[in-house]
Design a protein around this motif. Structure first.
Motif, short mmCIF file in Angstrom:
data_model
loop_
_atom_site.label_atom_id
_atom_site.label_comp_id
_atom_site.label_asym_id
_atom_site.label_seq_id
_atom_site.Cartn_x
_atom_site.Cartn_y
_atom_site.Cartn_z
N LEU A 200 -83.38 -49.58 40.76
CA LEU A 200 -82.20 -48.77 41.04
C LEU A 200 -81.22 -49.53 41.93
O LEU A 200 -80.01 -49.51 41.70
CB LEU A 200 -82.62 -47.46 41.72
CG LEU A 200 -83.51 -46.53 40.91
CD1 LEU A 200 -83.78 -45.24 41.71
CD2 LEU A 200 -82.88 -46.18 39.57
N LEU B 43 -77.35 -50.70 40.74
CA LEU B 43 -76.13 -50.27 41.42
C LEU B 43 -75.23 -51.45 41.77
O LEU B 43 -74.05 -51.25 42.10
CB LEU B 43 -76.49 -49.49 42.69
CG LEU B 43 -77.04 -48.08 42.44
CD1 LEU B 43 -77.77 -47.56 43.66
CD2 LEU B 43 -75.91 -47.14 42.04
N VAL C 192 -75.64 -45.05 37.65
CA VAL C 192 -77.09 -45.25 37.45
C VAL C 192 -77.78 -43.89 37.47
O VAL C 192 -77.53 -43.06 38.37
CB VAL C 192 -77.67 -46.16 38.54
CG1 VAL C 192 -79.18 -46.34 38.34
CG2 VAL C 192 -76.97 -47.51 38.52
N HIS C 193 -78.65 -43.66 36.49
CA HIS C 193 -79.37 -42.40 36.36
C HIS C 193 -80.87 -42.68 36.34
O HIS C 193 -81.36 -43.44 35.51
CB HIS C 193 -78.99 -41.69 35.06
CG HIS C 193 -77.51 -41.55 34.85
ND1 HIS C 193 -76.80 -40.42 35.16
CD2 HIS C 193 -76.61 -42.43 34.35
CE1 HIS C 193 -75.52 -40.59 34.85
NE2 HIS C 193 -75.38 -41.80 34.35
N ALA D 135 -83.58 -41.47 44.69
CA ALA D 135 -82.27 -41.50 44.02
C ALA D 135 -81.16 -41.13 44.99
O ALA D 135 -80.10 -41.78 45.02
CB ALA D 135 -82.28 -40.55 42.82
N ALA E 269 -78.18 -43.17 43.31
CA ALA E 269 -78.30 -42.97 41.87
C ALA E 269 -78.34 -41.48 41.58
O ALA E 269 -78.57 -40.65 42.47
CB ALA E 269 -79.56 -43.63 41.34
#
Length: 550
Positions: free
Chosen positions: A133, A137, A146-147, A161, A166
């Protein structure tokens, strides 16, 4: 669904940021980065070796297929079937290798794009997911969101997250495994492109700037990049698995790309969103949804692209149980797609390439044929080939076999190892099991490859290999006890050769101390795989190309 994009200060979509519009249209490598070529190919050498290999195959099969060579008809038939199958695979490899001509260079990005990065996760820990993650980013060259797609509904993932910036995505119904997870997320995002990353695969900041330009061709559905195992230099199972992957993502993938026959490999791939919508998203009926998705896209007229540059670093299987589970899923999925590949309305070269990739997962059957012949000869006296001495057989077979190995070595640029070959031979049973599962229409489920190996004693993961090794030793001992003629010694020697290969392939499951020691000095999964703790590569970081012809 239209929504605003991320306002995260690290978002490269901000004007004037390192990945903003001012640099998004650049071509070629970014200053400060260089490319190292592994095993650069020489076209004249490849053509010469292919010609020699073809001549050697004619020499061998011209000798083998003489009617007078038939010993026991059933054994002879099995031998010829196995040899013909491997000849088809070899010729397919040589054909692909002859198309290994060019490397895709960076292409200008047509316009500043919005990209949704989808990171599906099921049960992986924070230490594995966080570097992915954080690095996602920092991707440059596009407006990135970002998911984290959490199918485990883990509060720790929600907190992660939120901490890194994210978006956290869950769903009420957990059907369709990874494919279903991604399809659910596709209904929530609206970017022009979609980057899919497995949750242990850390992207380099330049990933999008090296790939998005290829989507300037409106007919390109996706751009695939290699899978690279960052733990290959510290774990023997991952090292052997990476050597197998390097052969595919090197000369084979480049050759397929030259014939517009590359397929999606599930991670490290950038999709055109319109192409995903055109085929209705990821197919959820297969455990290898990436292969089926690619076939569906090609049938609808989309083209594919491959960038042979290591732009993402992941983690390979750490132990034999993880490797066996991964390979069984791939084998079952690709074999189940063979019928579709053979009947697809696509150009013949593409159909042949997809079929060759599916048929590879039948090659384990040939290993069992070769193993059984010396065992049957020792126990019963029956043999496949009659009226042939060991010298005559080797005179015709050895040049063919050695040339085939030489082309694999040359095609792999020195990356394909004996350990990779041994692991493949010791895992032949996986292809047999997968074949029966497909024929019996036994439904399989998507099983996530563990990212942190147990490093424990795992005889059950290699029990077929243990049985084979035991049989080879017992039969050889019996043969030497009853007869020490030249014919018997020849077959005992073949048993010893098979024993050495398969024994090497299963050894890591029986040496937990070695794996545990490797793990303690191995790559900390909590660190970024690109060299620094915050995920930002050093200024002189090297991006690796999987070597190719200039």
């Amino acid at each position: 669904m239209i929504r605003s994009r991320s306002t995260n200060p690290r978002d490269p979509g901000s004007p004037g940021s390192p990945g903003g519009p001012a640099t998004a249209l650049e071509t070629g490598p970014t200053p400060g980065l260089s490319s190292q070529v592994l095993g650069e190919q020489r076209p004249w050498l490849v053509r010469l070796l292919v010609a020699l290999a073809a001549t050697a195959s004619l020499w061998y099969f011209g000798w083998l297929l003489v009617p007078g060579r038939v010993g026991n008809p059933w054994l002879y038939g099995l031998l010829v079937a196995a040899e013909m199958f491997n000849l088809v695979q070899a010729v397919g490899f040589w054909w692909t290798l002859l198309h290994d001509r060019t490397v895709r260079r960076s292409v200008p990005i047509a316009h500043y794009m919005t990209v949704d990065v989808l990171v599906p996760r099921y049960n992986e820990p924070v230490s594995v997911v966080e570097p992915v993650l954080s690095a996602a980013l920092r991707l440059r060259g596009a407006d990135v969101t970002v998911h984290l797609l959490d199918d485990g509904d883990d509060p720790e993932m929600a907190a992660l997250a939120a901490r890194v910036g994210a978006r956290y995505v869950t769903r009420e119904v957990h059907d369709g495994a990874k494919a279903g997870n991604i399809n659910h997320a596709l209904g929530l995002v609206d970017g022009e492109a979609v980057l899919v990353l497995d949750c242990d695969h850390v992207p380099h900041p330049e990933l999008l700037r090296r790939t998005l330009g290829h989507l300037s061709d409106e007919k390109v559905a996706f751009v695939q990049t290699p899978q690279y195992y960052a733990n290959a230099d510290r774990n023997p199972v991952a090292a052997a698995a990476w050597a197998q992957q390097a052969l595919f993502f090197g000369c084979i993938a480049r050759g397929k790309d030259d014939m517009d026959a590359m397929f999606c490999c599930g991670t490290n791939v950038v999709f055109r969103r319109a192409a995903l919508d055109d085929v209705g998203g990821f197919p959820q009926h297969s455990v290898t949804e990436d292969f089926e998705l690619s076939l569906g896209m090609v049938q609808r007229g989309w083209r594919t692209a491959y960038v042979p540059e290591v732009l993402v670093q992941g983690l390979g299987p750490d132990d034999m149980a993880s490797y066996a589970g991964q390979q069984l899923r791939w084998a079952r999925g690709c074999l189940s797609a063979l019928g579709r590949a053979l009947t697809a309305r696509v150009p013949l070269r593409i159909k042949a390439q997809y079929a060759l990739s599916s048929l590879y997962f039948l090659s384990g059957w040939t290993v069992f044929v070769y193993l059984s012949l010396p065992i049957i000869r020792i126990l019963t006296g029956e043999q496949a080939v009659a009226a042939a001495s060991a010298d005559a057989f080797l005179l015709h077979f050895a040049p063919y076999f050695l040339m085939a190995l030489t082309l694999v070595a040359v095609g792999g640029g020195g990356t394909y190892s004996f350990q990779a070959f041994a692991l493949q031979a010791a895992s032949a049973w996986i292809h047999v099991v997968a074949t029966f599962q497909v024929l019996l229409r036994k439904g399989g489920k998507f099983v996530v490859t563990p990212k942190e190996g147990g490093g424990s004693w795992q005889p059950l993961a290699v029990w077929p290999g243990l049985v084979l090794c035991t049989a080879l030793v017992a039969v050889s001992a019996y043969g030497l006890a009853v007869d020490r003629s030249a014919g018997m010694l020849n077959n005992v020697a073949f048993c010893a050769l098979h024993l050495a290969v398969i024994g090497t392939g299963i050894s890591w499951a029986l040496r937990p101390g070695r794996l545990a020691a490797a793990a303690t000095r191995g790559l900390p999964v909590g660190e970024a795989r690109w060299g620094t703790a915050d995920g930002q590569p050093p200024a002189d970081d090297v991006l690796v190309e999987l070597g190719a012809t200039r």
